[in-house]
Design a protein around this motif. Sequence first.
Motif, PDB file in Angstrom:
ATOM      1  N   LEU A  37       0.667  -1.103  -0.045  1.00 59.78           N
ATOM      2  CA  LEU A  37      -0.243   0.009  -0.199  1.00 59.78           C
ATOM      3  C   LEU A  37       0.837   1.346  -0.290  1.00 59.78           C
ATOM      4  O   LEU A  37       0.309   2.402  -0.133  1.00 59.78           O
ATOM      5  CB  LEU A  37      -0.968  -0.132   1.193  1.00 59.78           C
ATOM      6  CG  LEU A  37      -2.051  -0.987   1.318  1.00 59.78           C
ATOM      7  CD1 LEU A  37      -2.882  -1.082   2.560  1.00 59.78           C
ATOM      8  CD2 LEU A  37      -3.158  -0.965  -0.077  1.00 59.78           C
ATOM      9  N   GLY A  38       2.118   1.102   0.198  1.00 59.08           N
ATOM     10  CA  GLY A  38       2.972   2.521   0.265  1.00 59.08           C
ATOM     11  C   GLY A  38       2.772   3.087   1.424  1.00 59.08           C
ATOM     12  O   GLY A  38       2.433   2.592   2.601  1.00 59.08           O
ATOM     13  N   HIS A  39       2.496   4.592   1.471  1.00 60.44           N
ATOM     14  CA  HIS A  39       2.127   5.465   2.436  1.00 60.44           C
ATOM     15  C   HIS A  39       0.782   5.275   2.918  1.00 60.44           C
ATOM     16  O   HIS A  39       0.457   5.514   4.139  1.00 60.44           O
ATOM     17  CB  HIS A  39       2.409   6.906   1.956  1.00 60.44           C
ATOM     18  CG  HIS A  39       3.862   7.212   2.003  1.00 60.44           C
ATOM     19  ND1 HIS A  39       4.598   7.469   3.091  1.00 60.44           N
ATOM     20  CD2 HIS A  39       4.625   7.618   0.773  1.00 60.44           C
ATOM     21  CE1 HIS A  39       5.861   7.765   2.711  1.00 60.44           C
ATOM     22  NE2 HIS A  39       5.719   8.011   1.101  1.00 60.44           N
ATOM     23  N   ALA A  40      -0.058   4.582   2.226  1.00 57.46           N
ATOM     24  CA  ALA A  40      -1.391   4.177   2.525  1.00 57.46           C
ATOM     25  C   ALA A  40      -1.436   3.298   3.833  1.00 57.46           C
ATOM     26  O   ALA A  40      -2.429   3.228   4.436  1.00 57.46           O
ATOM     27  CB  ALA A  40      -2.312   3.837   1.551  1.00 57.46           C
ATOM     28  N   ARG A  41      -0.324   2.776   3.986  1.00 55.04           N
ATOM     29  CA  ARG A  41      -0.341   1.638   4.870  1.00 55.04           C
ATOM     30  C   ARG A  41      -0.298   2.512   6.488  1.00 55.04           C
ATOM     31  O   ARG A  41      -0.362   1.849   7.462  1.00 55.04           O
ATOM     32  CB  ARG A  41       0.777   0.733   4.865  1.00 55.04           C
ATOM     33  CG  ARG A  41       2.351   0.920   5.047  1.00 55.04           C
ATOM     34  CD  ARG A  41       2.875   1.501   6.517  1.00 55.04           C
ATOM     35  NE  ARG A  41       4.139   1.142   6.659  1.00 55.04           N
ATOM     36  CZ  ARG A  41       5.220   2.200   6.491  1.00 55.04           C
ATOM     37  NH1 ARG A  41       5.052   3.303   5.826  1.00 55.04           N
ATOM     38  NH2 ARG A  41       6.407   2.248   6.750  1.00 55.04           N
ATOM     39  N   ASN A  42      -0.006   3.908   6.435  1.00 54.87           N
ATOM     40  CA  ASN A  42       0.138   4.585   7.552  1.00 54.87           C
ATOM     41  C   ASN A  42      -0.995   4.371   8.468  1.00 54.87           C
ATOM     42  O   ASN A  42      -1.088   4.489   9.634  1.00 54.87           O
ATOM     43  CB  ASN A  42       0.415   6.042   7.287  1.00 54.87           C
ATOM     44  CG  ASN A  42       1.887   6.239   6.707  1.00 54.87           C
ATOM     45  OD1 ASN A  42       2.566   5.234   6.632  1.00 54.87           O
ATOM     46  ND2 ASN A  42       2.220   7.152   6.281  1.00 54.87           N
ATOM     47  N   ALA A  90      -2.881   3.240  21.455  1.00 54.72           N
ATOM     48  CA  ALA A  90      -2.134   4.819  21.509  1.00 54.72           C
ATOM     49  C   ALA A  90      -0.801   4.758  20.479  1.00 54.72           C
ATOM     50  O   ALA A  90      -0.356   3.959  19.944  1.00 54.72           O
ATOM     51  CB  ALA A  90      -1.682   4.729  22.956  1.00 54.72           C
ATOM     52  N   VAL A  91      -0.135   5.840  20.615  1.00 57.90           N
ATOM     53  CA  VAL A  91       0.777   6.334  19.613  1.00 57.90           C
ATOM     54  C   VAL A  91       1.653   7.211  20.224  1.00 57.90           C
ATOM     55  O   VAL A  91       1.622   7.987  20.931  1.00 57.90           O
ATOM     56  CB  VAL A  91       0.190   7.273  18.453  1.00 57.90           C
ATOM     57  CG1 VAL A  91       1.263   7.623  17.457  1.00 57.90           C
ATOM     58  CG2 VAL A  91      -0.963   6.498  17.453  1.00 57.90           C
ATOM     59  N   VAL A  92       2.990   6.561  20.058  1.00 57.77           N
ATOM     60  CA  VAL A  92       4.095   7.437  20.369  1.00 57.77           C
ATOM     61  C   VAL A  92       4.903   7.795  19.154  1.00 57.77           C
ATOM     62  O   VAL A  92       5.203   7.087  18.388  1.00 57.77           O
ATOM     63  CB  VAL A  92       5.232   6.549  21.474  1.00 57.77           C
ATOM     64  CG1 VAL A  92       6.595   7.607  21.601  1.00 57.77           C
ATOM     65  CG2 VAL A  92       4.766   6.285  22.605  1.00 57.77           C
ATOM     66  N   SER A  95       1.635  12.561   8.517  1.00 55.62           N
ATOM     67  CA  SER A  95       0.440  11.988   8.026  1.00 55.62           C
ATOM     68  C   SER A  95      -0.201  11.034   8.977  1.00 55.62           C
ATOM     69  O   SER A  95      -1.421  10.932   9.433  1.00 55.62           O
ATOM     70  CB  SER A  95       0.542  11.174   6.741  1.00 55.62           C
ATOM     71  OG  SER A  95       1.291  10.117   6.894  1.00 55.62           O
ATOM     72  N   GLU A  96       0.683  10.388   9.733  1.00 58.72           N
ATOM     73  CA  GLU A  96       0.233   9.346  10.769  1.00 58.72           C
ATOM     74  C   GLU A  96      -0.417  10.014  12.016  1.00 58.72           C
ATOM     75  O   GLU A  96      -1.181   9.447  12.698  1.00 58.72           O
ATOM     76  CB  GLU A  96       1.446   8.441  11.164  1.00 58.72           C
ATOM     77  CG  GLU A  96       1.815   7.395  10.042  1.00 58.72           C
ATOM     78  CD  GLU A  96       3.055   6.816  10.498  1.00 58.72           C
ATOM     79  OE1 GLU A  96       3.261   5.525  10.112  1.00 58.72           O
ATOM     80  OE2 GLU A  96       3.882   7.377  10.712  1.00 58.72           O
ATOM     81  N   LEU A  97       0.142  11.079  12.429  1.00 56.51           N
ATOM     82  CA  LEU A  97      -0.284  12.009  13.484  1.00 56.51           C
ATOM     83  C   LEU A  97      -1.705  12.449  13.151  1.00 56.51           C
ATOM     84  O   LEU A  97      -2.689  12.307  14.071  1.00 56.51           O
ATOM     85  CB  LEU A  97       0.608  13.202  13.797  1.00 56.51           C
ATOM     86  CG  LEU A  97       1.858  12.980  14.483  1.00 56.51           C
ATOM     87  CD1 LEU A  97       2.890  14.281  14.378  1.00 56.51           C
ATOM     88  CD2 LEU A  97       1.703  12.465  15.836  1.00 56.51           C
ATOM     89  N   GLY A  98      -1.924  12.840  12.015  1.00 60.81           N
ATOM     90  CA  GLY A  98      -3.287  13.154  11.653  1.00 60.81           C
ATOM     91  C   GLY A  98      -4.332  11.844  11.646  1.00 60.81           C
ATOM     92  O   GLY A  98      -5.464  12.300  12.159  1.00 60.81           O
ATOM     93  N   ILE A 104       1.641  19.770  17.685  1.00 62.21           N
ATOM     94  CA  ILE A 104       0.254  19.906  17.471  1.00 62.21           C
ATOM     95  C   ILE A 104      -0.354  20.373  18.273  1.00 62.21           C
ATOM     96  O   ILE A 104      -0.297  19.975  19.544  1.00 62.21           O
ATOM     97  CB  ILE A 104       0.102  18.327  17.013  1.00 62.21           C
ATOM     98  CG1 ILE A 104       0.651  17.913  15.704  1.00 62.21           C
ATOM     99  CG2 ILE A 104      -1.604  18.686  16.661  1.00 62.21           C
ATOM    100  CD1 ILE A 104       0.236  16.779  15.225  1.00 62.21           C
ATOM    101  N   ASP A 105      -1.149  21.398  18.098  1.00 63.07           N
ATOM    102  CA  ASP A 105      -2.067  22.006  19.435  1.00 63.07           C
ATOM    103  C   ASP A 105      -3.563  21.531  19.084  1.00 63.07           C
ATOM    104  O   ASP A 105      -4.129  22.323  18.880  1.00 63.07           O
ATOM    105  CB  ASP A 105      -1.900  23.582  19.252  1.00 63.07           C
ATOM    106  CG  ASP A 105      -2.637  24.220  20.411  1.00 63.07           C
ATOM    107  OD1 ASP A 105      -2.734  23.403  21.508  1.00 63.07           O
ATOM    108  OD2 ASP A 105      -2.911  25.328  20.284  1.00 63.07           O
ATOM    109  N   LEU A 106      -3.710  20.324  19.403  1.00 60.10           N
ATOM    110  CA  LEU A 106      -4.892  19.761  19.305  1.00 60.10           C
ATOM    111  C   LEU A 106      -5.161  18.772  20.201  1.00 60.10           C
ATOM    112  O   LEU A 106      -4.184  18.172  20.947  1.00 60.10           O
ATOM    113  CB  LEU A 106      -5.158  18.928  18.096  1.00 60.10           C
ATOM    114  CG  LEU A 106      -5.174  19.679  16.597  1.00 60.10           C
ATOM    115  CD1 LEU A 106      -5.226  18.946  15.462  1.00 60.10           C
ATOM    116  CD2 LEU A 106      -6.553  20.784  16.712  1.00 60.10           C
TER     117      LEU A 106
END
Length: 151
Positions: free
Chosen positions: A80-85, A94-96, A106-109, A126-128
């Motif tokens: 999938l290339g970057h779509a695998r993100n 959760a994410v680190v 893109s992964e953060l979004g 990121i201020d979210l």
Amino acid sequence: MRVSVIGGSGVGAETYERAVEVGRLLGERGHTVVCGGLTGVMEAVCKGASGTGAETIGILPGEDRDAANEWVVTPIATGLGHARNSLVVCNGDAVVAIDGAAGTLSELGLALAFHRPIAGLGTHEIDLEGFEAVGTPIEAVEHVERTVEER
């Protein structure tokens, strides 16, 4: 808990060692590491986790499972290339985020869209709601543990 660790594929020695430490801490605490399976932060976090016997899952952009770094226990080829993100962040509770460039952004979004708590260690600011900047590997691990537990 599964923790997706995202970050740069080409990093300096200091960032690499921080990622090794994150992996070691996650492994010692019984967590599974999910990542993109290649080099840089992905390799380092798997290296740290594998030293503890922890499970490491690499969700690869290409079709070749053998492209995974040597510390990935379970390589998943996607083609999938970057779509695998999307799959990388969706398969963690959760994410680190450590360092990174456009792919990490893109992964953060995606992590925010999937409502995954995020600890950012030397990555994009990121201020979210859902994103917490942290200063050390232990702060990153404790943040994601605490946030997932509170849910």
